[in-house]
Design an enzyme around this catalytic site. Sequence first.
Site, short mmCIF file in Angstrom:
data_model
loop_
_atom_site.label_atom_id
_atom_site.label_comp_id
_atom_site.label_asym_id
_atom_site.label_seq_id
_atom_site.Cartn_x
_atom_site.Cartn_y
_atom_site.Cartn_z
N CYS A 1 0.88 -1.22 -0.24
CA CYS A 1 0.14 0.07 0.35
C CYS A 1 1.25 1.24 -0.38
O CYS A 1 1.41 1.60 -0.73
CB CYS A 1 -1.02 -0.27 1.32
SG CYS A 1 -2.37 0.77 1.01
N HIS B 1 -4.02 -5.85 0.80
CA HIS B 1 -3.41 -5.96 3.13
C HIS B 1 -3.93 -7.59 2.79
O HIS B 1 -4.74 -8.25 2.52
CB HIS B 1 -3.52 -4.75 3.61
CG HIS B 1 -3.81 -3.28 3.30
ND1 HIS B 1 -2.16 -3.26 4.35
CD2 HIS B 1 -4.10 -2.74 2.88
CE1 HIS B 1 -2.37 -2.17 3.81
NE2 HIS B 1 -3.93 -1.41 3.26
#
Length: 502
Positions: A332, A437
């Site tokens: 991310c 994630h």
Amino acid sequence: MKGVMIQGTASDVGKSLVVTALCRILSNEGVKVAPFKSQNMSNNSYVTEDGKEIGRAQGIQAEAARTEATVWMNPILLKPRSQQDAEVVYLGKAIETFSGREYREKFYEKGLEVIQDSIKQLSKQFEVVVIEGAGSPVEINLKDRELVNMKVADLADVPVVLVADIDRGGVFASIIGTLELLEPEERKRVSGLIINKFRGDITLFEDGIRWLEVKTGIPVLGVLPYIDHHMIDGEDSLSIARQFSNQKQGNIDIAVIHLPFISNYSDFEPFLYEEDVSIRWVKRGDEFGTPDAVIIPGTKSTIQDLKFIREQGLDVKIKNHFENGGITVGICGGYQILGEEMIDEAGSDTGVKNSMIQGLSIIPGKTIFYDEKETTRTQAVYHENTGFPKTLELKGYEIHLGRTFIRHKGCSFLRLAEGKEEGYFQNNGQIIGTYLHHLFHNDEWRNRWLNLIRKMKGLPPQEIRTIQEFKDQRFDSLASDMKRHLKWELLKELIEKWSPKK
């Protein structure tokens, strides 16, 4: 509504863990139970099935309760973006960034309204709701407009059980002091005490139990043991630091860059249960050492944290590690940092529109920050570029404002369910960037990645460890351990027979 609220004498006394255990104990007894926390402050979040964002603790508690997490379980999530400001996630969607003062002045009434709505929704769907407070219920400077402790107990009209941490010392003073600072009507609602994190011979504390019950007139519902390696996700900075600092030293050394605004640190928790792996949090260049792999995690403030990396001399260390053949992963915000540049087109990361900063230039791509945050659960398969089996599914979730555009074709990491290419993968996995994630919560992928490192180090490959099954066993083990040390029938009676206010 039937329920109970778990409040604490301070942060990190074990409220989240107690709520998790109570949810599993009640579920094991056939009760339809849900967790609830009106307002959570954490950058460690959880994406619901419908793509909404809530505090990770409530998502884990829902798993323990064997129910699907919803926004009603955590209607307000505050995600710190600086020392002064936090993004407000309202019913799963980011709506605005406030300073602490602005939040108290502008959001209070709206917060009360959504909390009441959430309580009504949960009371319709569940037989019992286990509510978690935050910090201490007697923070005098905040108490007049609080949205998470005694005000919530009053709105839900449930009894309160106060949890105190004996491991940190001062347990008697913390309990008596908390009770003394409560208003008389609030004090009447406290119906039980729990002593948490006890070590040693419980018989040595029996006099303490009697003293507390005589002094307060409130029953001690249990003295819970200190439970280490419970594998239930922590939430605040205290629990994060303790969880990772207490682990063993393994043959595989993974350095995770400890960003000031790190988010979703739970990405790395599966490594704690790989016997030959150690995780190190690295804040400064002189702590970097010679790791086998470096991971840059997600962050709530990507550009600020990139500046931090440079200030600490970590940019040079990361580049040298990569140039010398070291394995590097960005997740991310970490993926964005590894790129060539970031452009804050909407001002959503820095507050300054069209600001630009150069990245570490390890991945050939740029990131543009937009207004709209993407939050979704994600299913993917390996991109054909990786050489890995294309049929194996990976699961995780995405929470990000920016989009990253890669200059080169044929170097994606994943192919998403709708066919879109995602991430960056080169040099047989020496460098990986992704928005996914919980990538390492996929057991087959984690095993494949670690075996690559083991091979490079001349270590034998290891079998796949199924973390989710192990984690579910830990829910049951936690529930069993805590139930054994609770006056469970008395606590159940408190939930069943609490007298609503007239």
